[in-house]
Write a protein that holds these residues in place. Structure first.
Motif, PDB file in Angstrom:
ATOM      1  N   HIS A   1      21.008  54.649  18.733  1.00 59.22           N
ATOM      2  CA  HIS A   1      22.016  54.230  17.759  1.00 59.22           C
ATOM      3  C   HIS A   1      21.372  53.810  16.438  1.00 59.22           C
ATOM      4  O   HIS A   1      21.925  54.093  15.353  1.00 59.22           O
ATOM      5  CB  HIS A   1      22.828  53.062  18.325  1.00 59.22           C
ATOM      6  CG  HIS A   1      23.753  52.420  17.344  1.00 59.22           C
ATOM      7  ND1 HIS A   1      24.855  53.057  16.820  1.00 59.22           N
ATOM      8  CD2 HIS A   1      23.721  51.181  16.758  1.00 59.22           C
ATOM      9  CE1 HIS A   1      25.471  52.258  15.965  1.00 59.22           C
ATOM     10  NE2 HIS A   1      24.802  51.114  15.908  1.00 59.22           N
ATOM     11  N   LEU A   2      20.209  53.187  16.511  1.00 59.31           N
ATOM     12  CA  LEU A   2      19.521  52.706  15.307  1.00 59.31           C
ATOM     13  C   LEU A   2      18.514  53.713  14.763  1.00 59.31           C
ATOM     14  O   LEU A   2      17.788  53.411  13.817  1.00 59.31           O
ATOM     15  CB  LEU A   2      18.825  51.378  15.599  1.00 59.31           C
ATOM     16  CG  LEU A   2      19.761  50.212  15.967  1.00 59.31           C
ATOM     17  CD1 LEU A   2      18.960  48.966  16.303  1.00 59.31           C
ATOM     18  CD2 LEU A   2      20.752  49.926  14.843  1.00 59.31           C
ATOM     19  N   ALA A   3      18.483  54.898  15.353  1.00 62.31           N
ATOM     20  CA  ALA A   3      17.596  55.982  14.883  1.00 62.31           C
ATOM     21  C   ALA A   3      16.139  55.534  14.835  1.00 62.31           C
ATOM     22  O   ALA A   3      15.451  55.671  13.819  1.00 62.31           O
ATOM     23  CB  ALA A   3      18.058  56.495  13.517  1.00 62.31           C
ATOM     24  N   LEU A   4      15.669  55.011  15.964  1.00 61.42           N
ATOM     25  CA  LEU A   4      14.282  54.577  16.089  1.00 61.42           C
ATOM     26  C   LEU A   4      13.608  55.440  17.159  1.00 61.42           C
ATOM     27  O   LEU A   4      13.600  55.093  18.347  1.00 61.42           O
ATOM     28  CB  LEU A   4      14.212  53.092  16.458  1.00 61.42           C
ATOM     29  CG  LEU A   4      14.694  52.122  15.363  1.00 61.42           C
ATOM     30  CD1 LEU A   4      14.841  50.718  15.920  1.00 61.42           C
ATOM     31  CD2 LEU A   4      13.733  52.143  14.178  1.00 61.42           C
TER      32      LEU A   4
ATOM     33  N   CYS B   1       9.695  48.811  12.305  1.00 62.56           N
ATOM     34  CA  CYS B   1      10.777  48.612  11.340  1.00 62.56           C
ATOM     35  C   CYS B   1      10.829  47.162  10.869  1.00 62.56           C
ATOM     36  O   CYS B   1      10.273  46.257  11.491  1.00 62.56           O
ATOM     37  CB  CYS B   1      12.126  49.007  11.955  1.00 62.56           C
ATOM     38  SG  CYS B   1      12.632  47.976  13.357  1.00 62.56           S
ATOM     39  N   ASP B   2      11.510  46.957   9.747  1.00 61.51           N
ATOM     40  CA  ASP B   2      11.882  45.651   9.223  1.00 61.51           C
ATOM     41  C   ASP B   2      13.356  45.684   8.873  1.00 61.51           C
ATOM     42  O   ASP B   2      13.875  46.739   8.447  1.00 61.51           O
ATOM     43  CB  ASP B   2      11.113  45.305   7.938  1.00 61.51           C
ATOM     44  CG  ASP B   2       9.642  45.021   8.164  1.00 61.51           C
ATOM     45  OD1 ASP B   2       9.292  44.534   9.254  1.00 61.51           O
ATOM     46  OD2 ASP B   2       8.845  45.293   7.240  1.00 61.51           O
ATOM     47  N   TYR B   3      14.035  44.566   9.019  1.00 61.86           N
ATOM     48  CA  TYR B   3      15.406  44.482   8.524  1.00 61.86           C
ATOM     49  C   TYR B   3      15.358  44.562   7.009  1.00 61.86           C
ATOM     50  O   TYR B   3      14.480  43.991   6.359  1.00 61.86           O
ATOM     51  CB  TYR B   3      16.044  43.168   8.969  1.00 61.86           C
ATOM     52  CG  TYR B   3      17.504  43.070   8.632  1.00 61.86           C
ATOM     53  CD1 TYR B   3      18.412  44.008   9.105  1.00 61.86           C
ATOM     54  CD2 TYR B   3      17.983  42.026   7.851  1.00 61.86           C
ATOM     55  CE1 TYR B   3      19.765  43.916   8.801  1.00 61.86           C
ATOM     56  CE2 TYR B   3      19.335  41.920   7.537  1.00 61.86           C
ATOM     57  CZ  TYR B   3      20.219  42.868   8.017  1.00 61.86           C
ATOM     58  OH  TYR B   3      21.551  42.767   7.704  1.00 61.86           O
TER      59      TYR B   3
ATOM     60  N   CYS C   1      14.368  40.940  14.602  1.00 60.28           N
ATOM     61  CA  CYS C   1      14.690  40.957  16.037  1.00 60.28           C
ATOM     62  C   CYS C   1      16.172  40.702  16.278  1.00 60.28           C
ATOM     63  O   CYS C   1      16.817  41.416  17.068  1.00 60.28           O
ATOM     64  CB  CYS C   1      13.864  39.909  16.766  1.00 60.28           C
ATOM     65  SG  CYS C   1      12.161  40.395  17.081  1.00 60.28           S
ATOM     66  N   ARG C   2      16.708  39.699  15.617  1.00 59.64           N
ATOM     67  CA  ARG C   2      18.131  39.385  15.823  1.00 59.64           C
ATOM     68  C   ARG C   2      19.015  40.542  15.384  1.00 59.64           C
ATOM     69  O   ARG C   2      20.033  40.853  16.026  1.00 59.64           O
ATOM     70  CB  ARG C   2      18.514  38.107  15.080  1.00 59.64           C
ATOM     71  CG  ARG C   2      17.851  36.853  15.626  1.00 59.64           C
ATOM     72  CD  ARG C   2      18.560  35.585  15.156  1.00 59.64           C
ATOM     73  NE  ARG C   2      18.670  35.485  13.706  1.00 59.64           N
ATOM     74  CZ  ARG C   2      17.731  34.971  12.917  1.00 59.64           C
ATOM     75  NH1 ARG C   2      16.580  34.541  13.436  1.00 59.64           N
ATOM     76  NH2 ARG C   2      17.916  34.899  11.618  1.00 59.64           N
ATOM     77  N   LYS C   3      18.632  41.200  14.297  1.00 56.56           N
ATOM     78  CA  LYS C   3      19.439  42.313  13.814  1.00 56.56           C
ATOM     79  C   LYS C   3      19.320  43.544  14.704  1.00 56.56           C
ATOM     80  O   LYS C   3      20.260  44.332  14.831  1.00 56.56           O
ATOM     81  CB  LYS C   3      19.066  42.652  12.371  1.00 56.56           C
ATOM     82  CG  LYS C   3      19.507  41.597  11.370  1.00 56.56           C
ATOM     83  CD  LYS C   3      21.022  41.399  11.400  1.00 56.56           C
ATOM     84  CE  LYS C   3      21.489  40.361  10.403  1.00 56.56           C
ATOM     85  NZ  LYS C   3      22.976  40.185  10.447  1.00 56.56           N
TER      86      LYS C   3
ATOM     87  N   PRO D   1       8.160  52.362   7.885  1.00 56.87           N
ATOM     88  CA  PRO D   1       7.722  51.486   8.969  1.00 56.87           C
ATOM     89  C   PRO D   1       7.912  50.026   8.593  1.00 56.87           C
ATOM     90  O   PRO D   1       8.347  49.710   7.483  1.00 56.87           O
ATOM     91  CB  PRO D   1       6.235  51.840   9.103  1.00 56.87           C
ATOM     92  CG  PRO D   1       5.824  52.179   7.702  1.00 56.87           C
ATOM     93  CD  PRO D   1       7.015  52.908   7.114  1.00 56.87           C
ATOM     94  N   GLY D   2       7.545  49.155   9.544  1.00 56.65           N
ATOM     95  CA  GLY D   2       7.716  47.732   9.304  1.00 56.65           C
ATOM     96  C   GLY D   2       6.785  46.916  10.174  1.00 56.65           C
ATOM     97  O   GLY D   2       5.727  47.389  10.586  1.00 56.65           O
ATOM     98  N   HIS D   3       7.196  45.696  10.485  1.00 59.64           N
ATOM     99  CA  HIS D   3       6.325  44.755  11.185  1.00 59.64           C
ATOM    100  C   HIS D   3       6.839  44.366  12.564  1.00 59.64           C
ATOM    101  O   HIS D   3       6.228  43.545  13.243  1.00 59.64           O
ATOM    102  CB  HIS D   3       6.135  43.498  10.328  1.00 59.64           C
ATOM    103  CG  HIS D   3       5.469  43.776   9.024  1.00 59.64           C
ATOM    104  ND1 HIS D   3       6.172  44.240   7.926  1.00 59.64           N
ATOM    105  CD2 HIS D   3       4.173  43.696   8.640  1.00 59.64           C
ATOM    106  CE1 HIS D   3       5.334  44.408   6.911  1.00 59.64           C
ATOM    107  NE2 HIS D   3       4.125  44.097   7.311  1.00 59.64           N
ATOM    108  N   MET D   4       7.951  44.948  12.988  1.00 63.35           N
ATOM    109  CA  MET D   4       8.427  44.781  14.357  1.00 63.35           C
ATOM    110  C   MET D   4       8.305  46.116  15.073  1.00 63.35           C
ATOM    111  O   MET D   4       8.568  47.174  14.484  1.00 63.35           O
ATOM    112  CB  MET D   4       9.873  44.298  14.398  1.00 63.35           C
ATOM    113  CG  MET D   4      10.027  42.807  14.142  1.00 63.35           C
ATOM    114  SD  MET D   4       9.018  41.753  15.220  1.00 63.35           S
ATOM    115  CE  MET D   4       9.515  42.348  16.832  1.00 63.35           C
ATOM    116  N   PHE D   5       7.916  46.032  16.343  1.00 61.91           N
ATOM    117  CA  PHE D   5       7.605  47.227  17.118  1.00 61.91           C
ATOM    118  C   PHE D   5       8.528  47.334  18.332  1.00 61.91           C
ATOM    119  O   PHE D   5       8.227  46.784  19.398  1.00 61.91           O
ATOM    120  CB  PHE D   5       6.144  47.194  17.562  1.00 61.91           C
ATOM    121  CG  PHE D   5       5.175  47.151  16.421  1.00 61.91           C
ATOM    122  CD1 PHE D   5       4.677  48.314  15.863  1.00 61.91           C
ATOM    123  CD2 PHE D   5       4.782  45.930  15.880  1.00 61.91           C
ATOM    124  CE1 PHE D   5       3.791  48.276  14.799  1.00 61.91           C
ATOM    125  CE2 PHE D   5       3.895  45.879  14.807  1.00 61.91           C
ATOM    126  CZ  PHE D   5       3.404  47.060  14.261  1.00 61.91           C
TER     127      PHE D   5
END
Length: 234
Positions: free
Chosen positions: A89-92, A111-113, A130-132, A146-150
């Motif tokens: 759903h989030l295209a990850l 990713c990052d929000y 994370c919450r998002k 890219p971002g800082h959450m995996f």
């Protein structure tokens, strides 16, 4: 935030707690998880033989994230186990097509929000991301790549199919009635920065007043629940 308790008596960093008294029940662990608390979850000595801090992503405040990434007791690398439908759903998508990680941990693109964050690496930014990831209203367009959450992709069937921390994180979310996104991080020893093992993880959990359990016990719990016509694990 966990509250520091009296330390478990230990010798050379290893607790003297008897094995039979070491672990909390899965029911007690689910209840703590549902309250937004951290768990310490251990996998098999024949696998990674490591303990992870595990919490539901929707409960991860800035303060909890800051405690989670304290250099002295964790690796600092926070990953976010998620169910496959939420990732789609989030295209990850998966980070690589040829996964050569030792246990085939299914990393996705990081990713990052995209809103109300700066560099993405602060405790505030990582907690918000994370919450998002767990927000039912979030869309793929809400995240930078890219971002800082995996995020990590959990396999269908959870720990009964793959007894890893990725699947344990998602299974605890299911059992606690939360969105199927968690945040996890490995525990390390403060002196030499090597991984904490079983007794050290138990001592850490008791020091901070956290529930501690094993993936093996979670597998047994889910199988019993399925046999009794309760929790569906597939």
């Amino acid at each position: 935030m966990p509250t520091q308790q009296a330390k478990v008596p230990a010798q050379n960093g290893i607790s003297k707690v008897k094995c039979v008294d070491m672990f909390d029940s899965i029911d007690d662990s689910i209840a703590a998880f549902a309250r937004g608390e951290f768990l310490v979850v251990l996998d098999s000595a024949d696998r990674e033989n490591e303990g992870d801090l595990v919490i539901a992503a929707e409960d991860l405040t800035t303060e909890k994230m800051a405690w989670m990434v304290k250099v002295k007791h964790t690796s600092g690398l926070i990953v976010a186990p998620m169910s496959a439908p939420l990732l789609e759903h989030l295209a990850l998508p998966q980070m690589v097509t040829d996964n050569q990680e030792s246990h085939c941990t299914a990393f996705t693109i990081s990713c990052d929000y995209a809103y109300n964050t700066t560099t993405g690496i602060s405790a505030h930014d990582r907690a918000l991301t994370c919450r998002k990831l767990a927000d039912p209203l979030a869309t793929a367009a809400d995240f930078r790549r890219p971002g800082h959450m995996f995020p990590l992709r959990a396999v269908e069937g959870g720990v009964t199919a793959r007894p890893g921390h990725t699947e344990a994180g998602v299974d605890f979310c299911k059992l606690a009635g939360k969105r199927e996104v968690s945040a996890i991080c490995e525990l390390v020893r403060p002196d030499d920065r090597l991984m904490m093992r079983r007794d050290e993880c138990v001592a850490f959990a008791r020091t901070w007043g956290l529930k501690v359990c094993t993936i093996e016990a979670l597998v047994e719990y889910l199988r019993k629940e399925k046999s009794a016509g309760g929790v569906e694990v597939e």
